[in-house]
Design a protein around this motif. Structure first.
Motif, PDB file in Angstrom:
ATOM      1  N   ARG A  99       0.813  -1.209   0.000  1.00  0.00           N
ATOM      2  CA  ARG A  99       0.000   0.000   0.000  1.00  0.00           C
ATOM      3  C   ARG A  99       0.854   1.271   0.000  1.00  0.00           C
ATOM      4  NH1 ARG A  99      -4.865  -0.263   4.094  1.00  0.00           N
ATOM      5  NH2 ARG A  99      -5.147  -2.174   2.894  1.00  0.00           N
ATOM      6  N   TYR A 100       1.980   1.241   0.703  1.00  0.00           N
ATOM      7  CA  TYR A 100       2.806   2.452   0.816  1.00  0.00           C
ATOM      8  C   TYR A 100       4.242   2.189   0.372  1.00  0.00           C
ATOM      9  CZ  TYR A 100      -0.921   3.599   4.206  1.00  0.00           C
ATOM     10  OH  TYR A 100      -2.113   3.809   4.840  1.00  0.00           O
TER      11      TYR A 100
ATOM     12  N   ALA B 188      10.001   3.085   1.543  1.00  0.00           N
ATOM     13  CA  ALA B 188      11.375   3.230   1.071  1.00  0.00           C
ATOM     14  C   ALA B 188      12.020   4.457   1.701  1.00  0.00           C
ATOM     15  CB  ALA B 188      11.394   3.331  -0.451  1.00  0.00           C
ATOM     16  N   VAL B 189      11.249   5.552   1.753  1.00  0.00           N
ATOM     17  CA  VAL B 189      11.811   6.767   2.339  1.00  0.00           C
ATOM     18  C   VAL B 189      12.093   6.553   3.829  1.00  0.00           C
ATOM     19  CG1 VAL B 189      11.315   9.167   2.919  1.00  0.00           C
ATOM     20  CG2 VAL B 189      10.685   8.260   0.666  1.00  0.00           C
TER      21      VAL B 189
ATOM     22  N   GLY C  54       2.030   6.351   5.790  1.00  0.00           N
ATOM     23  CA  GLY C  54       2.866   5.176   5.622  1.00  0.00           C
ATOM     24  C   GLY C  54       4.073   5.179   6.543  1.00  0.00           C
ATOM     25  N   GLU C  55       4.552   6.373   6.869  1.00  0.00           N
ATOM     26  CA  GLU C  55       5.737   6.466   7.713  1.00  0.00           C
ATOM     27  C   GLU C  55       5.431   5.950   9.112  1.00  0.00           C
ATOM     28  OE1 GLU C  55       6.948  10.384   8.640  1.00  0.00           O
ATOM     29  OE2 GLU C  55       9.041   9.836   8.983  1.00  0.00           O
TER      30      GLU C  55
ATOM     31  N   TYR D  28      15.966  -2.423   6.661  1.00  0.00           N
ATOM     32  CA  TYR D  28      17.120  -1.564   6.455  1.00  0.00           C
ATOM     33  C   TYR D  28      17.472  -1.402   4.988  1.00  0.00           C
ATOM     34  CZ  TYR D  28      18.104  -1.949  11.436  1.00  0.00           C
ATOM     35  OH  TYR D  28      18.021  -1.898  12.792  1.00  0.00           O
ATOM     36  N   LEU D  29      17.081  -2.354   4.145  1.00  0.00           N
ATOM     37  CA  LEU D  29      17.614  -2.364   2.791  1.00  0.00           C
ATOM     38  C   LEU D  29      16.536  -2.207   1.725  1.00  0.00           C
ATOM     39  CD1 LEU D  29      20.116  -5.356   3.137  1.00  0.00           C
ATOM     40  CD2 LEU D  29      20.560  -2.953   3.529  1.00  0.00           C
ATOM     41  N   ILE D  30      15.409  -1.545   2.057  1.00  0.00           N
ATOM     42  CA  ILE D  30      14.395  -1.380   1.008  1.00  0.00           C
ATOM     43  C   ILE D  30      14.901  -0.376  -0.006  1.00  0.00           C
ATOM     44  CG2 ILE D  30      11.919  -1.176   0.659  1.00  0.00           C
ATOM     45  CD1 ILE D  30      11.681  -0.497   3.575  1.00  0.00           C
ATOM     46  N   LEU D  31      14.674  -0.693  -1.267  1.00  0.00           N
ATOM     47  CA  LEU D  31      15.161   0.238  -2.284  1.00  0.00           C
ATOM     48  C   LEU D  31      14.123   1.314  -2.579  1.00  0.00           C
ATOM     49  CD1 LEU D  31      16.865  -2.333  -4.600  1.00  0.00           C
ATOM     50  CD2 LEU D  31      17.907  -0.704  -3.024  1.00  0.00           C
TER      51      LEU D  31
END
Ligand code: HEM
Ligand SMILES: [Cu+2]
Lengths: 540, 200
Positions: free
Chosen positions: B40-41, B46-47, B129-130, B197-200
């Motif tokens: 959904r987000y 990613a941010v 989403g954050e 930690y590693l989402i692009l």
């Protein structure tokens, strides 16, 4: 040998006295599966009785329109506590805990479960969880009022003591997981010589399937409950739209556990019925393999149908279609069992003793519950009866008419074996007649009311529902009268009744081949099994 | 009737494996939520993920892997009867765990210092989403951290039992099960690390 031990309780013998230990601590710290089973029996059944009283209060409130004996807030609290106690403190721990513990190790020819101390820990966790739930009723903002389903957003916002209640349920869930893994390990590792998988009594098969559901589904409940607590205590907002969360996800997580949980409630009941029917028909069970297999199939497919509780919650149409279809698929293995029981009865030499009466009424009541379940499983019809008294009638038919009556059947079938004394037959039959009648008067009426549009979980209703509600309430009184007679009769019989010896019903499973009551180690010699569980030719 | 306590190692391990399944499923619920909310987000996740310190995350991954190695070696040591070595290796595992928790402590306090914690005003005011990402992050790593602590206590108890001679080359089920538990704690981190930690 155990038989030479001096007996302090000369009237009972067996595991009641052969270890030489007496007093409260010899029970609450015992690792003997039979003592733990009885602990479970008394504790779960006590909660059942408390919850029955609450159910009666609900019915009295609904006896007439408007406020009868309580206001809306009290009504909300009472149906919540009724549901929580019945589900989490009676029927889920009750069957595996009480009769699973009492009977299963003996039926597979073992001396105990694989992890006896873990077994004791399970009971203690259950008691601690129950104590926490009880505490939650009298502290903080008072008893929870969310319904037993703890749906967000209400459960995250209500001022009642949801956090503590939910924590209690969490602890009880841990107990359920430990019982499950204990039973799977026991059934894999402790079957006696000759007890092949094909010779396992069907009660054991059903507990095996149940145990897998307990292991695989309960952790999801655990995390869901933790998230509800976090929602309340930390404001995580994972189910809160304003913070980007989605309440629908709560419903998904909750039912991923709670639909399989209905199989924790019903599978052992089906197992008991599969054990009782052949004994009182003097015929081997029809379709042994299919019954065993259908337990596993129910456990497997049952984990894929949770969405049928959410047809009106706003899922996609595709999801509704898939869940509806899968729901119909799980009905097949349940129907297989019913047909097999009926075929077992066919041309059997049927004797209508009390356990058999309860078992036969199980078939009827479970079938009514199951068929009304299909009305709810079909999305098109569900939309009309969702959240009405039709649902209340449906699930009472399944868990009370099904699991509950099977529980009563087990009490009449197995408890004399463990107490060494028996109840009187006639009052048992009278009690059964009353319960069966009262049950149908109450819950069938509730289903009709639901069809007519009476919603669930309200303390009040429109005047046109008044007559049928009165009928339902009278039904509840008939039912409870029967229940009281049954209990008094059992209580008196098991404590002071005629001695119960040998194998009066001619069961062919292993528990009938050992002493009554069984010794602490269950068998004088480790048994060797040479025939199937329903092979009655050995006896005559 | 003679009553010998059964020494069925296979059964004891079966029970442990079943327990590990339940632990996996417990985290499975959180991973399920992650999957749905990530779908959904994707952008917000990613941010938010870039705000986590991947150096610390990597360090912790290495530390946990090392601790698992120590635990596995402790089992071998006991099998060979080298109990002093086994105790030393278990000490190593616990030391690594302490390092892991210390790094986690700094990560968490840094985030909390910036007003990022479940229900914080900052998250409530930010993009939806954050908030979901960080709530999930704190819940998942929090419950994982709890498991690390439980594992430490468990291993410490087993360490004492090795010293007192209760766990030996003939009877090391407890140690083996303890090590299995520890591997599970490690395994779950191996999933948490890339997901957060590693989402692009
Ligand atoms: C004499 C016995 C019983 C009576 C009189 C009774 C009565 C009721 C009534 C009237 C309601 C519906 C309240 C409403 O929606 O407005 C209800 C709900 C419920 N009952 Fe029973 N019941 C009995 C036994 C049982 C048993 C044996 C079980 C399960 C093992 C059970 C489980 C439940 C559950 C789960 C609910 C739903 C609670 C909720 O809405 O959150 N009941 N009961
Ligand atoms: Cu369901």
């Amino acid at each position: 040998m155990t038989s030479n031990v001096q007996r302090s309780d000369a009237t009972r013998g067996g595991f009641w006295s052969d270890s030489g230990k007496t007093g409260l601590t010899s029970w609450i710290f015992s690792t003997d599966h039979k003592r733990i089973g009885l602990l479970y029996l008394f504790s779960t059944f006590s909660f059942f009785l408390v919850a029955v009283v609450l159910g009666l209060l609900l019915r009295i409130e609904l006896m007439a329109p408007g406020r009868t004996i309580m206001g809306p807030q009290t009504y909300n609290a009472i149906f919540t506590v009724h549901g929580v106690m019945m589900i989490f403190l009676f029927i889920i721990p009750g069957f595996p805990g009480a009769f699973g513990n009492l009977v299963m190790p003996i039926q597979i020819g073992a001396r105990d479960v694989f992890f006896p101390r873990l077994n004791l820990l399970s009971w203690w966790l259950y008691i601690i969880g129950a104590a926490i739930i009880l505490t939650s009723l009298f502290t903080g903002g008072g008893p929870p009022d969310t319904g037993w389903t703890f749906y967000v957003p209400f459960s995250a916002r209500t001022g009642t003591n949801v956090s503590l209640a939910v924590f209690g349920v969490f602890v009880v869930g841990f107990s359920s997981i430990l019982t499950g893994l204990n039973f799977v390990t026991t059934i894999h590792r402790l079957r006696c010589e000759g007890m092949t998988w094909g010779r396992l009594p069907l009660f054991v098969w059903s507990l095996y399937a149940t145990a897998w559901v307990q292991i695989l589904a309960t952790p999801i409940l655990a995390i869901t409950l933790v998230l509800v607590m976090a929602e309340r205590l930390l404001g995580t907002g994972l189910f809160e739209p304003a913070q980007g969360g989605d309440p629908l996800m709560y419903q998904h997580l909750f039912w991923i556990y709670s639909h399989p949980a209905v199989y924790i409630m019903i599978l052992p009941a089906m197992g008991v019925i599969s054990d009782i029917i052949p004994v009182f028909s003097r015929k081997p069970i029809f379709g042994y393999k299919m019954i065993a297999f259908s337990s596993l199939a129910i456990a497997a497919f049952g984990s894929l149908v949770w969405g049928h509780h959410m047809f009106t919650s706003g899922m996609s149409d595709t999801a509704i279609l898939v869940f509806s279809f899968l729901t119909f698929v799980v009905a097949i293995p349940s129907a297989i069992k019913v047909f097999n029981w009926i075929s077992t009865l066919y041309k059997g030499s049927i004797s209508l003793d009390a356990p058999m009466l309860f078992a036969l009424s199980f078939i009827l009541l479970f079938s009514i519950g199951g068929l009304s379940g299909l009305i709810l499983g079909a999305a098109a019809t569900d939309v009309h009866v969702h959240d009405t008294h039709f649902v209340v009638g449906h699930f009472h038919y399944v868990i009370f008419g099904g699991s509950g009556f099977a529980f009563f059947a087990s009490m009449h079938y197995w408890l004399p074996k463990f107490f060494g004394r028996r109840y009187a037959e006639k009052p048992a039959v009278i009690a059964w007649v009353l319960m069966f009648t009262g049950f149908n008067v109450m819950y069938f009426t509730m289903q009709v009311l639901g069809m007519e549009g009476m919603p669930r979980r309200y303390y009040d209703y429109l005047p046109e529902f008044a007559n049928l509600n009165l009928v339902a309430t009278i039904g509840s009184w008939i039912l409870v009268t029967g229940l009281v007679i049954m209990l008094v009769n059992l209580f008196r019989g098991l404590l002071w009744g005629e001695p119960f010896e040998g194998n009066p019903w001619g069961g062919a499973t292993l528990e009938w081949s050992t002493a009554t009551p069984p010794p602490t180690e269950n068998f004088a010699e480790d048994p060797v099994v040479t025939h199937g569980p329903y092979d009655f030719t050995q006896q005559d | 009737m003679t009553h010998q306590p059964h020494t069925d190692n296979l059964g004891a391990r079966l029970g442990m494996w079943l327990f590990l399944f339940t632990e996996l499923l417990l985290f499975g619920g959180l991973f399920l939520l992650y999957a749905v909310y990530f779908k959904r987000y994707p952008h917000e996740f990613a941010v938010a993920g870039t705000q986590l310190n991947w150096v610390m995350g990597t360090a912790n991954t290495v530390i946990l892997l090392t601790s698992s190695l120590c635990a596995a070696m402790a089992v071998t040591a006991v099998q060979r009867g080298e109990s002093r070595r086994a105790v030393g290796l278990i000490g190593g595992t616990i030391l690594c765990a302490a390092g892991f928790m210390t790094i986690k402590y700094f990560e968490w306090s840094e985030k909390i210092g910036h007003g990022i914690y479940p229900g914080s005003a900052h998250l409530r005011g930010g993009v939806p989403g954050e908030s979901v990402f960080f709530s999930l992050y704190f819940m998942t790593t929090g419950i994982h951290g709890l498991h690390v602590l439980i594992g430490c206590v468990l291993l410490a108890v087993i360490g004492f039992k090795i010293t007192s001679g209760a766990v030996t080359a003939e009877n090391y089920n407890l140690l083996e099960n303890g090590a299995l538990y520890w591997h599970l704690v490690d395994l779950i981190w191996i999933f948490i690390f890339p997901l957060y930690y590693l989402i692009l």
